[in-house]
Write a protein that holds these residues in place. Sequence first.
Motif, PDB file in Angstrom:
ATOM      1  N   ALA A 146       5.836 -12.041 -11.351  1.00 28.47           N
ATOM      2  CA  ALA A 146       7.120 -11.381 -11.105  1.00 28.47           C
ATOM      3  C   ALA A 146       7.768 -11.883  -9.819  1.00 28.47           C
ATOM      4  N   THR A 147       6.960 -12.087  -8.774  1.00 27.71           N
ATOM      5  CA  THR A 147       7.505 -12.590  -7.507  1.00 27.71           C
ATOM      6  C   THR A 147       8.083 -13.985  -7.688  1.00 27.71           C
ATOM      7  N   THR A 148       7.350 -14.832  -8.408  1.00 28.12           N
ATOM      8  CA  THR A 148       7.829 -16.187  -8.672  1.00 28.12           C
ATOM      9  C   THR A 148       9.121 -16.162  -9.476  1.00 28.12           C
ATOM     10  N   ALA A 149       9.162 -15.305 -10.488  1.00 29.61           N
ATOM     11  CA  ALA A 149      10.353 -15.201 -11.328  1.00 29.61           C
ATOM     12  C   ALA A 149      11.553 -14.692 -10.523  1.00 29.61           C
ATOM     13  N   LEU A 150      11.310 -13.746  -9.628  1.00 25.75           N
ATOM     14  CA  LEU A 150      12.393 -13.203  -8.813  1.00 25.75           C
ATOM     15  C   LEU A 150      12.972 -14.263  -7.887  1.00 25.75           C
ATOM     16  N   ILE A 151      12.080 -14.997  -7.200  1.00 28.14           N
ATOM     17  CA  ILE A 151      12.545 -16.058  -6.304  1.00 28.14           C
ATOM     18  C   ILE A 151      13.308 -17.115  -7.089  1.00 28.14           C
ATOM     19  N   THR A 152      12.764 -17.475  -8.256  1.00 29.35           N
ATOM     20  CA  THR A 152      13.416 -18.485  -9.089  1.00 29.35           C
ATOM     21  C   THR A 152      14.799 -18.018  -9.534  1.00 29.35           C
ATOM     22  N   GLY A 153      14.882 -16.780 -10.021  1.00 29.82           N
ATOM     23  CA  GLY A 153      16.146 -16.269 -10.527  1.00 29.82           C
ATOM     24  C   GLY A 153      17.211 -16.161  -9.466  1.00 29.82           C
ATOM     25  N   VAL A 154      16.850 -15.582  -8.325  1.00 24.12           N
ATOM     26  CA  VAL A 154      17.829 -15.398  -7.252  1.00 24.12           C
ATOM     27  C   VAL A 154      18.301 -16.746  -6.718  1.00 24.12           C
ATOM     28  N   SER A 155      17.370 -17.660  -6.482  1.00 22.34           N
ATOM     29  CA  SER A 155      17.752 -18.961  -5.931  1.00 22.34           C
ATOM     30  C   SER A 155      18.560 -19.779  -6.933  1.00 22.34           C
ATOM     31  N   PHE A 156      18.281 -19.596  -8.228  1.00 20.36           N
ATOM     32  CA  PHE A 156      19.060 -20.329  -9.234  1.00 20.36           C
ATOM     33  C   PHE A 156      20.507 -19.833  -9.268  1.00 20.36           C
ATOM     34  N   VAL A 157      20.678 -18.527  -9.110  1.00 14.83           N
ATOM     35  CA  VAL A 157      22.039 -17.970  -9.087  1.00 14.83           C
ATOM     36  C   VAL A 157      22.798 -18.490  -7.867  1.00 14.83           C
ATOM     37  N   ILE A 158      22.104 -18.595  -6.726  1.00 12.68           N
ATOM     38  CA  ILE A 158      22.754 -19.038  -5.486  1.00 12.68           C
ATOM     39  C   ILE A 158      23.096 -20.525  -5.531  1.00 12.68           C
ATOM     40  N   ALA A 159      22.151 -21.352  -5.988  1.00 10.77           N
ATOM     41  CA  ALA A 159      22.349 -22.812  -5.963  1.00 10.77           C
ATOM     42  C   ALA A 159      21.661 -23.459  -7.156  1.00 10.77           C
ATOM     43  N   PRO A 160      22.223 -23.352  -8.332  1.00 14.27           N
ATOM     44  CA  PRO A 160      21.564 -23.906  -9.529  1.00 14.27           C
ATOM     45  C   PRO A 160      21.370 -25.419  -9.464  1.00 14.27           C
ATOM     46  N   HIS A 161      22.309 -26.127  -8.809  1.00 14.21           N
ATOM     47  CA  HIS A 161      22.202 -27.585  -8.757  1.00 14.21           C
ATOM     48  C   HIS A 161      20.950 -28.036  -8.024  1.00 14.21           C
ATOM     49  N   LEU A 162      20.490 -27.242  -7.046  1.00 10.68           N
ATOM     50  CA  LEU A 162      19.281 -27.620  -6.312  1.00 10.68           C
ATOM     51  C   LEU A 162      18.047 -27.568  -7.208  1.00 10.68           C
ATOM     52  N   TRP A 163      18.057 -26.654  -8.168  1.00 14.87           N
ATOM     53  CA  TRP A 163      16.934 -26.583  -9.103  1.00 14.87           C
ATOM     54  C   TRP A 163      16.867 -27.834  -9.968  1.00 14.87           C
ATOM     55  N   PHE A 164      18.015 -28.296 -10.436  1.00 12.74           N
ATOM     56  CA  PHE A 164      18.025 -29.509 -11.251  1.00 12.74           C
ATOM     57  C   PHE A 164      17.610 -30.729 -10.421  1.00 12.74           C
ATOM     58  N   GLU A 165      18.008 -30.758  -9.151  1.00 15.81           N
ATOM     59  CA  GLU A 165      17.575 -31.844  -8.266  1.00 15.81           C
ATOM     60  C   GLU A 165      16.060 -31.777  -8.050  1.00 15.81           C
ATOM     61  N   TRP A 166      15.528 -30.559  -7.918  1.00 14.41           N
ATOM     62  CA  TRP A 166      14.080 -30.391  -7.706  1.00 14.41           C
ATOM     63  C   TRP A 166      13.304 -30.882  -8.917  1.00 14.41           C
ATOM     64  N   ILE A 167      13.802 -30.559 -10.117  1.00  9.92           N
ATOM     65  CA  ILE A 167      13.139 -31.015 -11.342  1.00  9.92           C
ATOM     66  C   ILE A 167      13.180 -32.541 -11.425  1.00  9.92           C
ATOM     67  N   ASP A 168      14.296 -33.143 -11.050  1.00  2.00           N
ATOM     68  CA  ASP A 168      14.392 -34.608 -11.032  1.00  2.00           C
ATOM     69  C   ASP A 168      13.415 -35.206 -10.029  1.00  2.00           C
ATOM     70  N   THR A 169      13.257 -34.537  -8.886  1.00  5.43           N
ATOM     71  CA  THR A 169      12.308 -35.023  -7.877  1.00  5.43           C
ATOM     72  C   THR A 169      10.880 -34.985  -8.415  1.00  5.43           C
TER      73      THR A 169
END
Length: 201
Positions: free
Chosen positions: A83-106
């Motif tokens: 749940a903690t991981t999901a919460l951090i993931t969800g909130v950060s994705f809402v704030i900056a979704p493009h960074l998640w896609f960059e992280w996956i590319d990395t």
Amino acid sequence: NLMLLAWMAGPRLGALLLLIPGSPVPNEIGVGNIHLMIAAVAVVGFRFPQAWAFNLLTKVTPGIGLLWFAGRRAWRSLAWAVATTALITGVSFVIAPHLWFEWIDTLRTNSSVAIPPYAVALPLPLVLRLVIAAALALVAGLRDWRWLLPVVCFIALPVPWVPALSLIVGSIAIWRGRERFGVGAPAAPAAQVSQAGSSST
């Protein structure tokens, strides 16, 4: 990293691990990698399972160590970590979704980087290592072999190169009782202390 090393291994053994020839710790400290942090999560995660979010959101695959809680049937702790991981993931994705896609590319780019064979401590395919790590995590949970959890995290690393053996410092910390956040033997329950006091009088 130095503070975590001193906390997990103790100042004397930590200094020895820094100085002894062939130790993976000097390279880990010099490069500034996060394997000692992953080890520390494996140590503190017994008491604070939410800390596992760090492992899941950095190297990712060492998060398979969460199966320790499944082996222990500690479903609440497992739920807290997820749940903690999901919460951090969800909130950060809402704030900056493009960074998640960059992280996956990395992650995708790093996984294709060729590592010299001499630098790899466990030359097995990742899928096979994940199967081994999952089995060990479940058995370790079933038998309450906490010291094995940092080893599980090492086996599950995307690239188990030699400096990553620093993860074993986490096993030393568990042998020293650091997962209880105490030094030496755990304190006796209050009922036992009261009983001992009444019998001595």
